[in-house]
Design an enzyme around this catalytic site. Structure first.
Site, PDB file in Angstrom:
ATOM      1  N   LYS A 126      56.884   5.901  44.573  1.00  0.00           N
ATOM      2  CA  LYS A 126      55.290   5.319  44.923  1.00  0.00           C
ATOM      3  C   LYS A 126      54.663   5.662  45.858  1.00  0.00           C
ATOM      4  O   LYS A 126      52.979   6.111  46.167  1.00  0.00           O
ATOM      5  CB  LYS A 126      55.120   4.247  43.372  1.00  0.00           C
ATOM      6  CG  LYS A 126      53.605   4.304  43.570  1.00  0.00           C
ATOM      7  CD  LYS A 126      53.586   3.027  42.396  1.00  0.00           C
ATOM      8  CE  LYS A 126      51.955   2.361  42.586  1.00  0.00           C
ATOM      9  NZ  LYS A 126      51.544   0.869  41.931  1.00  0.00           N
ATOM     10  N   ASP A 145      51.743   5.471  38.631  1.00  0.00           N
ATOM     11  CA  ASP A 145      51.433   3.965  38.299  1.00  0.00           C
ATOM     12  C   ASP A 145      51.519   3.742  36.900  1.00  0.00           C
ATOM     13  O   ASP A 145      51.951   4.704  35.702  1.00  0.00           O
ATOM     14  CB  ASP A 145      50.430   3.733  38.411  1.00  0.00           C
ATOM     15  CG  ASP A 145      48.843   3.864  38.904  1.00  0.00           C
ATOM     16  OD1 ASP A 145      48.446   4.866  37.372  1.00  0.00           O
ATOM     17  OD2 ASP A 145      48.274   3.109  38.695  1.00  0.00           O
TER      18      ASP A 145
END
Ligand code: SF4
Length: 223
Positions: A126, A145
């Protein structure tokens, strides 16, 4: 609701088009002025809101201007400076570990490949995708997310729960040129309309394309 991959790709394309219309200014909401600051802000953003991170980094980036600066203070001092973002001991460890590698191996610069970024302490896919997509304009993957996870599942773009598996499904459906903006759009929509607890399906621009809509099912979609 159509189920084939081609149908899902077409539905995804229409979702993106509508969300682009609704959120023409969607972008990364972590304040930063260079790739290094974005890397630090993204590490701090784990389990924390972007608003809170921005409050902390307003002072942090004045005190620590480059990677070497994070190595001049004790772990305790850095922990104190980032305390309100939560998980501050682990985050301080990741930041100082990352600063050490950047200083020793990259002359203080942030590397521009996903392989190199993933070698940095505390940097997972991420964070690497955020930095590459937003600081370098490199489409390495899709940032997953909590908002992207929730909306992708509600929109039936994936049935997975783990970020890496969700990302794999999304990469199949989203055109590569939209990989970076796609996350910003879902995050903007998740914050404003498709909220975790009370999604506002009646106000949603993609309601017709959403199989989880409360208006269709009569049941509030789960998170
Ligand atoms: S219709 Fe409801 S559940 Fe579906 S995306 Fe919109 S707000 Fe979320």
């Amino acid at each position: 609701m159509a189920k084939s991959t081609d149908d899902r790709k077409e539905r995804t394309r229409r979702i993106i088009r509508l969300l682009k219309g609704a959120y023409p200014d969607a972008k990364c909401t972590l304040n930063h002025s260079n790739a290094f600051e974005l890397l630090i802000a993204t590490i701090l953003s784990a389990q924390c809101t972007d608003d809170r991170v921005n409050i902390v980094t307003a002072d942090l980036f004045r005190k620590y201007r480059k990677a070497q600066d994070y190595l001049k203070v004790s772990p305790t001092e850095l922990q104190k400076d980032i305390r309100t973002t939560g998980f501050f001991r682990n985050k301080a460890k990741s930041i100082q570990g990352t600063a050490k590698v950047l200083t020793e191996q990259y002359s203080g610069r942030v590397p521009e490949t996903i392989e190199e970024l993933l070698e940095l302490p505390g940097v997972a896919r991420k964070t690497a995708n955020v930095v590459l997509g937003n600081a370098f304009g490199v489409t390495s993957g899709i940032v997953v997310d909590t908002h992207v996870t929730r909306l992708s599942r509600r929109l039936a773009l994936t049935t997975q729960k783990q970020p890496e598996k969700i990302e794999r499904d999304l990469i199949e459906l989203v055109h590569r040129k939209d990989w970076v903006i796609f996350s910003h759009l879902l995050i903007a929509h998740g914050r404003k309309i498709c909220k975790a607890r009370n999604p506002l399906c009646a106000e949603c621009v993609i309601e017709k394309l959403c199989p989880s809509s409360f208006l269709k099912t009569g049941v509030l979609p789960g998170s």
